[in-house]
Motif scaffolding. Structure first.
Motif, mmCIF file in Angstrom:
data_model
loop_
_atom_site.group_PDB
_atom_site.id
_atom_site.type_symbol
_atom_site.label_atom_id
_atom_site.label_comp_id
_atom_site.label_asym_id
_atom_site.label_seq_id
_atom_site.Cartn_x
_atom_site.Cartn_y
_atom_site.Cartn_z
ATOM 1 N N GLY A 179 11.364 4.525 -9.109
ATOM 2 C CA GLY A 179 10.230 5.405 -8.903
ATOM 3 C C GLY A 179 9.231 5.276 -10.039
ATOM 4 O O GLY A 179 9.289 4.351 -10.853
ATOM 5 N N GLY A 180 8.316 6.203 -10.107
ATOM 6 C CA GLY A 180 7.221 6.107 -11.075
ATOM 7 C C GLY A 180 6.054 5.400 -10.429
ATOM 8 O O GLY A 180 6.222 4.363 -9.774
ATOM 9 N N THR A 181 4.877 5.949 -10.567
ATOM 10 C CA THR A 181 3.718 5.433 -9.857
ATOM 11 C C THR A 181 2.890 4.477 -10.700
ATOM 12 O O THR A 181 2.985 4.460 -11.936
ATOM 13 N N ALA A 182 2.046 3.714 -10.013
ATOM 14 C CA ALA A 182 1.114 2.827 -10.711
ATOM 15 C C ALA A 182 0.096 3.611 -11.521
ATOM 16 O O ALA A 182 -0.545 3.057 -12.421
ATOM 17 N N ALA A 183 -0.044 4.905 -11.240
ATOM 18 C CA ALA A 183 -0.970 5.740 -12.009
ATOM 19 C C ALA A 183 -0.581 5.795 -13.481
ATOM 20 O O ALA A 183 -1.443 5.975 -14.353
ATOM 21 N N ALA A 184 0.713 5.614 -13.771
ATOM 22 C CA ALA A 184 1.164 5.675 -15.158
ATOM 23 C C ALA A 184 0.592 4.540 -16.007
ATOM 24 O O ALA A 184 0.585 4.623 -17.241
ATOM 25 N N LEU A 185 0.100 3.493 -15.366
ATOM 26 C CA LEU A 185 -0.462 2.348 -16.093
ATOM 27 C C LEU A 185 -1.921 2.568 -16.501
ATOM 28 O O LEU A 185 -2.459 1.798 -17.301
ATOM 29 N N VAL A 186 -2.550 3.583 -15.920
ATOM 30 C CA VAL A 186 -3.991 3.793 -16.103
ATOM 31 C C VAL A 186 -4.222 4.918 -17.109
ATOM 32 O O VAL A 186 -3.570 5.960 -17.044
ATOM 33 N N PRO A 187 -5.161 4.715 -18.056
ATOM 34 C CA PRO A 187 -6.068 3.581 -18.221
ATOM 35 C C PRO A 187 -5.563 2.500 -19.173
ATOM 36 O O PRO A 187 -6.231 1.495 -19.359
ATOM 37 N N ALA A 188 -4.387 2.698 -19.781
ATOM 38 C CA ALA A 188 -3.934 1.769 -20.822
ATOM 39 C C ALA A 188 -3.858 0.338 -20.331
ATOM 40 O O ALA A 188 -4.214 -0.600 -21.054
ATOM 41 N N ASP A 189 -3.383 0.133 -19.100
ATOM 42 C CA ASP A 189 -3.277 -1.214 -18.544
ATOM 43 C C ASP A 189 -3.780 -1.188 -17.106
ATOM 44 O O ASP A 189 -3.029 -1.445 -16.162
ATOM 45 N N ASP A 190 -5.056 -0.887 -16.948
ATOM 46 C CA ASP A 190 -5.625 -0.767 -15.611
ATOM 47 C C ASP A 190 -5.568 -2.089 -14.855
ATOM 48 O O ASP A 190 -5.429 -2.091 -13.633
ATOM 49 N N ASP A 191 -5.678 -3.213 -15.563
ATOM 50 C CA ASP A 191 -5.585 -4.513 -14.884
ATOM 51 C C ASP A 191 -4.232 -4.674 -14.200
ATOM 52 O O ASP A 191 -4.150 -5.161 -13.064
ATOM 53 N N ALA A 192 -3.153 -4.261 -14.884
ATOM 54 C CA ALA A 192 -1.819 -4.373 -14.288
ATOM 55 C C ALA A 192 -1.700 -3.478 -13.059
ATOM 56 O O ALA A 192 -1.093 -3.863 -12.050
ATOM 57 N N ALA A 193 -2.277 -2.281 -13.143
ATOM 58 C CA ALA A 193 -2.242 -1.382 -11.994
ATOM 59 C C ALA A 193 -3.004 -1.974 -10.816
ATOM 60 O O ALA A 193 -2.538 -1.952 -9.672
ATOM 61 N N THR A 194 -4.182 -2.523 -11.097
ATOM 62 C CA THR A 194 -4.986 -3.132 -10.036
ATOM 63 C C THR A 194 -4.254 -4.322 -9.425
ATOM 64 O O THR A 194 -4.243 -4.493 -8.197
ATOM 65 N N ASP A 195 -3.630 -5.128 -10.267
ATOM 66 C CA ASP A 195 -2.899 -6.289 -9.764
ATOM 67 C C ASP A 195 -1.717 -5.869 -8.888
ATOM 68 O O ASP A 195 -1.398 -6.528 -7.881
ATOM 69 N N ALA A 196 -1.044 -4.769 -9.255
ATOM 70 C CA ALA A 196 0.073 -4.275 -8.434
ATOM 71 C C ALA A 196 -0.429 -3.842 -7.061
ATOM 72 O O ALA A 196 0.214 -4.108 -6.033
ATOM 73 N N LEU A 197 -1.587 -3.192 -7.027
ATOM 74 C CA LEU A 197 -2.165 -2.772 -5.751
ATOM 75 C C LEU A 197 -2.635 -3.964 -4.924
ATOM 76 O O LEU A 197 -2.481 -3.993 -3.710
ATOM 77 N N ILE A 198 -3.180 -4.961 -5.585
ATOM 78 C CA ILE A 198 -3.585 -6.184 -4.883
ATOM 79 C C ILE A 198 -2.362 -6.834 -4.226
ATOM 80 O O ILE A 198 -2.393 -7.235 -3.055
ATOM 81 N N ALA A 199 -1.274 -6.940 -5.002
ATOM 82 C CA ALA A 199 -0.051 -7.553 -4.459
ATOM 83 C C ALA A 199 0.471 -6.755 -3.267
ATOM 84 O O ALA A 199 0.928 -7.331 -2.271
ATOM 85 N N ALA A 200 0.386 -5.428 -3.352
ATOM 86 C CA ALA A 200 0.846 -4.593 -2.238
ATOM 87 C C ALA A 200 -0.003 -4.822 -0.998
ATOM 88 O O ALA A 200 0.520 -4.948 0.114
ATOM 89 N N ILE A 201 -1.305 -4.880 -1.175
ATOM 90 C CA ILE A 201 -2.203 -5.111 -0.035
ATOM 91 C C ILE A 201 -1.890 -6.447 0.629
ATOM 92 O O ILE A 201 -1.825 -6.546 1.857
ATOM 93 N N ARG A 202 -1.666 -7.454 -0.172
ATOM 94 C CA ARG A 202 -1.377 -8.775 0.385
ATOM 95 C C ARG A 202 -0.042 -8.773 1.144
ATOM 96 O O ARG A 202 0.114 -9.513 2.116
ATOM 97 N N ARG A 203 0.900 -7.953 0.722
ATOM 98 C CA ARG A 203 2.180 -7.848 1.430
ATOM 99 C C ARG A 203 2.027 -7.069 2.737
ATOM 100 O O ARG A 203 2.633 -7.421 3.754
ATOM 101 N N LEU A 204 1.232 -6.019 2.696
ATOM 102 C CA LEU A 204 1.122 -5.127 3.850
ATOM 103 C C LEU A 204 0.280 -5.698 4.979
ATOM 104 O O LEU A 204 0.562 -5.448 6.150
ATOM 105 N N HIS A 205 -0.753 -6.419 4.642
ATOM 106 C CA HIS A 205 -1.712 -6.809 5.665
ATOM 107 C C HIS A 205 -1.195 -7.943 6.533
ATOM 108 O O HIS A 205 -1.063 -9.080 6.090
ATOM 109 N N ARG A 206 -0.910 -7.570 7.759
ATOM 110 C CA ARG A 206 -0.526 -8.510 8.793
ATOM 111 C C ARG A 206 -1.312 -8.159 10.047
ATOM 112 O O ARG A 206 -1.699 -7.000 10.243
ATOM 113 N N PRO A 207 -1.560 -9.126 10.925
ATOM 114 C CA PRO A 207 -2.293 -8.796 12.158
ATOM 115 C C PRO A 207 -1.637 -7.641 12.901
ATOM 116 O O PRO A 207 -0.413 -7.555 12.989
#
Length: 306
Positions: free
Chosen positions: A112-140
């Motif tokens: 557990g623990g959310t990506a919010a815990a990375l912000v603002p100290a490592d916002d790039d890592a948080a954004t990258d985690a969300l990007i990876a999630a979007i790429r996993r989720l998006h299917r036709p």
């Protein structure tokens, strides 16, 4: 017997009126009934929002999460449909559902623990985690998937102008409404969307590094998905210690999202503006306390629109 937090009772009544109040009154009995039928041992509840959510353990000892909501609202059915479509890819698994009682049994993401815990100290890592999630989720979107179209969200702008004019600046609502129409008329694809993917809806897990939770469940343009994360995480109140300055983070987030998702930068900006205004409209229309941070992001994005 569980106790119903006063905040949950008040929010249910504010959003769903008498039906929401009746649901809150029946919640202890509903939870006990569902737990018995699914052979669950219930643990502590999570902080309340619009649903009642608690830790649970199945008969075989597997950790899980029980989520209960107003059955007729339909939002948990949408969540279930989205999770079923993803089948655990990038999101927690749906273990069981009972639409009549508004109940979902979900995989528990651990540790557990959310990506919010990375912000603002490592916002790039948080954004990258969300990007990876979007790429996993998006299917036709599979044929016949029981999810609403993204286009249906546009109606909130007209309702706000008609019923609560001025609760959100009218020029912004009108611009967002027109831009929404342009964007959905020329989609870049058609996928199953989370619909509310942001830092607090992405949890650390063991099965995958991060798993998404709490999807609204929609079908539509994939470039809509990162919009909500541009004004998140909300966390502490605006101006308070610990509040995130999302406006300051916007330029780098936009460039990183466009590059990481292979998305058109102008569409990232446009959808970000539309969703930020829509967030304020939703808050105003349901009587929630004003925050202003999505509005600040919308105003910052306005000069970047093309």
């Amino acid at each position: 017997m569980i106790s119903v937090p006063p905040r949950l009772r008040a929010r249910a009544a504010a959003v769903w009126g008498a039906e929401g109040a009746r649901w809150a009154d029946a919640l202890p009995a509903t939870a006990a009934d569902v737990a018995a039928r699914w052979q669950l041992t219930l643990g502590p509840a999570y902080p309340p929002s619009l649903n009642w959510v608690a830790r649970a353990r199945r008969a075989d000892g597997t950790p899980a999460v029980l989520k209960l909501g107003v059955p007729s609202a339909g939002h948990l059915a949408g969540e279930a449909a989205a999770l079923a479509a993803w089948a655990g890819r990038g999101a927690v698994r749906l273990l069981a559902r009972d639409d009549e009682r508004g109940a979902l049994l979900l995989e528990r993401a651990e540790p557990g623990g959310t990506a919010a815990a990375l912000v603002p100290a490592d916002d790039d890592a948080a954004t990258d985690a969300l990007i990876a999630a979007i790429r996993r989720l998006h299917r036709p979107a599979p044929p016949g998937v029981a999810l609403p179209e993204l286009a249906a969200r546009r109606g909130a702008f007209a309702a706000n102008l008609r019923e609560w004019p001025g609760s959100v600046p009218v020029p912004l609502v009108r611009r967002a409404d027109a831009l929404f129409g342009e964007l959905v008329a020329a989609p870049t694809g058609r996928v199953v969307l989370h619909g509310d993917l942001h830092h607090d809806n992405l949890l650390r897990a063991g099965r995958e590094p991060w798993l998404a939770i709490d999807p609204h469940g929609l079908v539509g343009d994939p470039s809509y998905e990162p919009a909500a994360l541009l004004y998140n995480p909300l966390g502490a109140a605006a101006g308070a210690v610990g509040a995130v300055d999302a406006v300051a983070l916007l330029p780098r987030r936009i460039e990183r999202l466009a590059a990481g998702l292979g998305a058109d930068r102008d569409r990232v900006v446009a959808w970000g503006f539309v969703q930020a205004v829509l967030s304020e409209v939703w808050t105003a229309d349901t009587g929630g306390p004003p925050d202003g941070r999505p509005l600040a992001v919308a105003e910052a994005l306005l000069p970047l629109l093309r």
